[in-house]
Scaffold this motif. Structure first.
Motif, PDB file in Angstrom:
ATOM      1  N   LEU A  62       0.831  -1.203   0.000  1.00  0.00           N
ATOM      2  CA  LEU A  62       0.000   0.000   0.000  1.00  0.00           C
ATOM      3  C   LEU A  62       0.865   1.254   0.000  1.00  0.00           C
ATOM      4  CD1 LEU A  62      -2.789   1.347   0.260  1.00  0.00           C
ATOM      5  CD2 LEU A  62      -2.547   1.147   2.738  1.00  0.00           C
ATOM      6  N   ALA A  63       1.917   1.263   0.812  1.00  0.00           N
ATOM      7  CA  ALA A  63       2.805   2.424   0.843  1.00  0.00           C
ATOM      8  C   ALA A  63       3.479   2.643  -0.508  1.00  0.00           C
ATOM      9  CB  ALA A  63       3.851   2.244   1.942  1.00  0.00           C
ATOM     10  N   LEU A  64       3.915   1.576  -1.143  1.00  0.00           N
ATOM     11  CA  LEU A  64       4.570   1.704  -2.443  1.00  0.00           C
ATOM     12  C   LEU A  64       3.611   2.261  -3.491  1.00  0.00           C
ATOM     13  CD1 LEU A  64       6.579  -1.660  -2.485  1.00  0.00           C
ATOM     14  CD2 LEU A  64       7.554   0.648  -2.407  1.00  0.00           C
ATOM     15  N   VAL A  65       2.385   1.730  -3.522  1.00  0.00           N
ATOM     16  CA  VAL A  65       1.401   2.216  -4.492  1.00  0.00           C
ATOM     17  C   VAL A  65       1.054   3.673  -4.214  1.00  0.00           C
ATOM     18  CG1 VAL A  65      -0.955   1.937  -5.350  1.00  0.00           C
ATOM     19  CG2 VAL A  65       0.447  -0.076  -4.904  1.00  0.00           C
ATOM     20  N   SER A  66       0.855   4.010  -2.948  1.00  0.00           N
ATOM     21  CA  SER A  66       0.506   5.387  -2.590  1.00  0.00           C
ATOM     22  C   SER A  66       1.610   6.358  -3.006  1.00  0.00           C
ATOM     23  CB  SER A  66       0.266   5.470  -1.078  1.00  0.00           C
ATOM     24  OG  SER A  66       0.023   6.802  -0.681  1.00  0.00           O
ATOM     25  N   ALA A 231      -7.747   2.072  -1.426  1.00  0.00           N
ATOM     26  CA  ALA A 231      -8.640   1.267  -0.597  1.00  0.00           C
ATOM     27  C   ALA A 231      -8.749  -0.150  -1.136  1.00  0.00           C
ATOM     28  CB  ALA A 231     -10.018   1.925  -0.522  1.00  0.00           C
ATOM     29  N   ALA A 232      -8.791  -0.288  -2.460  1.00  0.00           N
ATOM     30  CA  ALA A 232      -8.867  -1.616  -3.063  1.00  0.00           C
ATOM     31  C   ALA A 232      -7.581  -2.401  -2.821  1.00  0.00           C
ATOM     32  CB  ALA A 232      -9.133  -1.488  -4.560  1.00  0.00           C
ATOM     33  N   VAL A 233      -6.433  -1.738  -2.909  1.00  0.00           N
ATOM     34  CA  VAL A 233      -5.161  -2.409  -2.640  1.00  0.00           C
ATOM     35  C   VAL A 233      -5.090  -2.835  -1.181  1.00  0.00           C
ATOM     36  CG1 VAL A 233      -2.656  -2.080  -2.518  1.00  0.00           C
ATOM     37  CG2 VAL A 233      -3.922  -1.248  -4.499  1.00  0.00           C
ATOM     38  N   ALA A 234      -5.569  -1.983  -0.272  1.00  0.00           N
ATOM     39  CA  ALA A 234      -5.551  -2.325   1.147  1.00  0.00           C
ATOM     40  C   ALA A 234      -6.370  -3.574   1.434  1.00  0.00           C
ATOM     41  CB  ALA A 234      -6.071  -1.145   1.977  1.00  0.00           C
ATOM     42  N   VAL A 235      -7.505  -3.717   0.776  1.00  0.00           N
ATOM     43  CA  VAL A 235      -8.399  -4.836   1.061  1.00  0.00           C
ATOM     44  C   VAL A 235      -8.061  -6.073   0.233  1.00  0.00           C
ATOM     45  CG1 VAL A 235     -10.814  -5.602   1.000  1.00  0.00           C
ATOM     46  CG2 VAL A 235     -10.260  -3.289   1.758  1.00  0.00           C
ATOM     47  N   ARG A 236      -7.757  -5.880  -1.057  1.00  0.00           N
ATOM     48  CA  ARG A 236      -7.596  -7.026  -1.963  1.00  0.00           C
ATOM     49  C   ARG A 236      -6.159  -7.275  -2.391  1.00  0.00           C
ATOM     50  NH1 ARG A 236     -11.956  -4.589  -4.765  1.00  0.00           N
ATOM     51  NH2 ARG A 236     -10.707  -4.457  -6.662  1.00  0.00           N
ATOM     52  N   GLY A 237      -5.272  -6.336  -2.130  1.00  0.00           N
ATOM     53  CA  GLY A 237      -3.883  -6.552  -2.483  1.00  0.00           C
ATOM     54  C   GLY A 237      -3.531  -6.048  -3.865  1.00  0.00           C
ATOM     55  N   VAL A 238      -2.379  -6.483  -4.349  1.00  0.00           N
ATOM     56  CA  VAL A 238      -1.851  -6.011  -5.634  1.00  0.00           C
ATOM     57  C   VAL A 238      -2.768  -6.394  -6.785  1.00  0.00           C
ATOM     58  CG1 VAL A 238       0.128  -6.187  -7.192  1.00  0.00           C
ATOM     59  CG2 VAL A 238       0.496  -6.084  -4.742  1.00  0.00           C
ATOM     60  N   GLY A 239      -3.560  -7.451  -6.609  1.00  0.00           N
ATOM     61  CA  GLY A 239      -4.468  -7.858  -7.675  1.00  0.00           C
ATOM     62  C   GLY A 239      -5.488  -6.805  -8.039  1.00  0.00           C
ATOM     63  N   ALA A 240      -5.701  -5.815  -7.158  1.00  0.00           N
ATOM     64  CA  ALA A 240      -6.660  -4.747  -7.449  1.00  0.00           C
ATOM     65  C   ALA A 240      -6.085  -3.693  -8.382  1.00  0.00           C
ATOM     66  CB  ALA A 240      -7.116  -4.090  -6.147  1.00  0.00           C
ATOM     67  N   VAL A 241      -4.775  -3.720  -8.620  1.00  0.00           N
ATOM     68  CA  VAL A 241      -4.136  -2.735  -9.499  1.00  0.00           C
ATOM     69  C   VAL A 241      -4.418  -3.096 -10.944  1.00  0.00           C
ATOM     70  CG1 VAL A 241      -1.942  -1.722 -10.216  1.00  0.00           C
ATOM     71  CG2 VAL A 241      -2.333  -2.291  -7.811  1.00  0.00           C
ATOM     72  N   ALA A 245       1.702  -2.174 -15.933  1.00  0.00           N
ATOM     73  CA  ALA A 245       3.099  -1.856 -15.617  1.00  0.00           C
ATOM     74  C   ALA A 245       3.306  -1.779 -14.111  1.00  0.00           C
ATOM     75  CB  ALA A 245       3.498  -0.542 -16.276  1.00  0.00           C
ATOM     76  N   LEU A 246       2.373  -1.141 -13.403  1.00  0.00           N
ATOM     77  CA  LEU A 246       2.489  -1.041 -11.953  1.00  0.00           C
ATOM     78  C   LEU A 246       2.321  -2.406 -11.308  1.00  0.00           C
ATOM     79  CD1 LEU A 246       2.746   0.586  -9.372  1.00  0.00           C
ATOM     80  CD2 LEU A 246       0.303   1.129  -9.517  1.00  0.00           C
ATOM     81  N   ARG A 247       1.389  -3.203 -11.823  1.00  0.00           N
ATOM     82  CA  ARG A 247       1.212  -4.545 -11.266  1.00  0.00           C
ATOM     83  C   ARG A 247       2.452  -5.391 -11.483  1.00  0.00           C
ATOM     84  NH1 ARG A 247      -2.303  -6.683 -14.514  1.00  0.00           N
ATOM     85  NH2 ARG A 247      -4.018  -5.402 -13.757  1.00  0.00           N
ATOM     86  N   ALA A 248       3.069  -5.281 -12.656  1.00  0.00           N
ATOM     87  CA  ALA A 248       4.297  -6.039 -12.925  1.00  0.00           C
ATOM     88  C   ALA A 248       5.415  -5.616 -11.981  1.00  0.00           C
ATOM     89  CB  ALA A 248       4.716  -5.835 -14.380  1.00  0.00           C
ATOM     90  N   ALA A 249       5.492  -4.320 -11.679  1.00  0.00           N
ATOM     91  CA  ALA A 249       6.525  -3.841 -10.765  1.00  0.00           C
ATOM     92  C   ALA A 249       6.322  -4.419  -9.363  1.00  0.00           C
ATOM     93  CB  ALA A 249       6.503  -2.312 -10.714  1.00  0.00           C
ATOM     94  N   LEU A 250       5.079  -4.424  -8.901  1.00  0.00           N
ATOM     95  CA  LEU A 250       4.805  -4.895  -7.546  1.00  0.00           C
ATOM     96  C   LEU A 250       4.934  -6.413  -7.427  1.00  0.00           C
ATOM     97  CD1 LEU A 250       1.729  -2.620  -6.852  1.00  0.00           C
ATOM     98  CD2 LEU A 250       3.964  -2.424  -5.770  1.00  0.00           C
ATOM     99  N   LEU A 251       4.695  -7.128  -8.497  1.00  0.00           N
ATOM    100  CA  LEU A 251       4.778  -8.581  -8.456  1.00  0.00           C
ATOM    101  C   LEU A 251       6.171  -9.095  -8.768  1.00  0.00           C
ATOM    102  CD1 LEU A 251       1.423  -9.535 -10.224  1.00  0.00           C
ATOM    103  CD2 LEU A 251       1.949  -9.647  -7.781  1.00  0.00           C
ATOM    104  N   SER A 252       7.115  -8.215  -9.037  1.00  0.00           N
ATOM    105  CA  SER A 252       8.470  -8.657  -9.344  1.00  0.00           C
ATOM    106  C   SER A 252       9.158  -9.171  -8.090  1.00  0.00           C
ATOM    107  CB  SER A 252       9.283  -7.503  -9.940  1.00  0.00           C
ATOM    108  OG  SER A 252       9.415  -6.464  -8.981  1.00  0.00           O
ATOM    109  N   GLY A 253       9.960 -10.188  -8.242  1.00  0.00           N
ATOM    110  CA  GLY A 253      10.728 -10.723  -7.109  1.00  0.00           C
ATOM    111  C   GLY A 253       9.892 -11.646  -6.238  1.00  0.00           C
ATOM    112  N   PRO A 254      10.526 -12.231  -5.213  1.00  0.00           N
ATOM    113  CA  PRO A 254       9.832 -13.179  -4.335  1.00  0.00           C
ATOM    114  C   PRO A 254       8.794 -12.472  -3.485  1.00  0.00           C
ATOM    115  CG  PRO A 254      12.016 -12.700  -3.462  1.00  0.00           C
ATOM    116  CD  PRO A 254      11.944 -12.043  -4.798  1.00  0.00           C
ATOM    117  N   ARG A 255       7.672 -13.162  -3.226  1.00  0.00           N
ATOM    118  CA  ARG A 255       6.603 -12.648  -2.386  1.00  0.00           C
ATOM    119  C   ARG A 255       6.206 -13.732  -1.410  1.00  0.00           C
ATOM    120  NH1 ARG A 255       4.134  -8.119  -4.312  1.00  0.00           N
ATOM    121  NH2 ARG A 255       2.271  -8.562  -3.120  1.00  0.00           N
ATOM    122  N   SER A 256       5.935 -13.344  -0.148  1.00  0.00           N
ATOM    123  CA  SER A 256       5.551 -14.311   0.872  1.00  0.00           C
ATOM    124  C   SER A 256       4.058 -14.447   0.918  1.00  0.00           C
ATOM    125  CB  SER A 256       6.062 -13.874   2.251  1.00  0.00           C
ATOM    126  OG  SER A 256       5.538 -12.628   2.607  1.00  0.00           O
TER     127      SER A 256
END
Length: 256
Positions: A62-66, A231-241, A245-256
């Motif tokens: 959320l902080a990164l998207v904001s 608000a959508a990112v806070a509730v549903r995560g990166v999938g709401a983006v 291009a922004l979604r690809a940036a956030l999904l890059s690299g390992p995620r827990s």
């Protein structure tokens, strides 16, 4: 009759793991508040909502998207983040900037991991736990461990049953008897997992029942404004983006 020894091992693993899960679930239920506490905040900010819905990594997302939407940070689809404005508006944003480092540029994955483990997010989590909205870390990890042990016991029962049925010297009618005996601990473990799923629905593992009711009461965001996207990112995560291009940036690299 070697299969009897395998059966005893299967029963032991099933019984111990199921009893442990029952005890952990009962203890967690006793520690959960029955309703909202007097000091429960009437409204949560987006960081707090993100933590209840997805934990510390959701707060970092959320902080990164904001920061990206407000042109404080540039997130490239290649998985790199570049600082545009080094002055964070809040402690979480300042944590993100510190995670990027003095060079002003870093891969997004380590930034996300560092921000999620920062003191600012831990303080936020402690505040939500104190308000009865979030599940304490120890309770959550203990319950997850107990569920994994029951799943492991179920797999072990099946493996021991197959081993017992394939042992040399087994008669055709005895194989059915062996399978039926091993079916009992298997039913026990699967039934215990089913009950645990009913008692602990697949909601957010971070939110308490009170916190989950808060999440369920949130209106669906209307797409269009930055606030609605956050608000959508806070509730549903990166999938709401919706921006690829922004979604690809956030999904890059390992995620827990």
């Amino acid at each position: 009759m070697l299969w009897v020894l395998l059966l005893l091992v299967a029963w032991g693993a099933a019984a111990v793991s199921c009893i442990r899960l029952c005890l952990v679930t009962a203890g967690a239920a006793q520690r959960q508040p029955c309703g909202p506490r007097e000091h429960t905040p009437p409204e949560l900010n987006l960081y707090e909502t993100a933590f209840l819905a997805g934990g510390p990594h959701r707060v970092a997302d959320l902080a990164l998207v904001s920061m990206h939407l407000r042109r404080r940070l540039l997130l490239a689809h290649t998985g790199w983040a570049t600082v545009v404005d080094p002055e964070g508006r809040d402690e979480v944003e300042r944590t993100v900037i510190r995670a990027i480092g003095p060079g002003g540029q870093s891969r997004i994955a380590p930034i996300r991991a560092s921000a999620a483990a920062a003191d600012a997010v831990r303080t936020l989590a402690d505040r939500l736990v104190a308000a009865g909205l979030a599940v304490p870390h120890g309770t959550r990890t203990t319950l997850e461990s107990a569920v994994r042990s029951v799943r492991g016991a179920a797999v072990l029962v099946v493996a021991l049953a197959v081993t017992a049925m394939l042992m040399p010297g087994q008669e055709a009618d005895q194989a059915g008897l062996v399978a039926s005996w091993f079916g009992l601990p298997l039913v026990l473990t699967l039934g215990c997992l089913a009950i645990a799923r009913v008692e602990n629905p697949p909601y957010s593992p971070w939110a308490s029942p009170t916190g989950q009711r808060w999440l369920d009461s949130l209106p669906a965001p209307v797409h269009g404004a930055d606030r609605d996207l956050l608000a959508a990112v806070a509730v549903r995560g990166v999938g709401a983006v919706q921006d690829p291009a922004l979604r690809a940036a956030l999904l890059s690299g390992p995620r827990s």
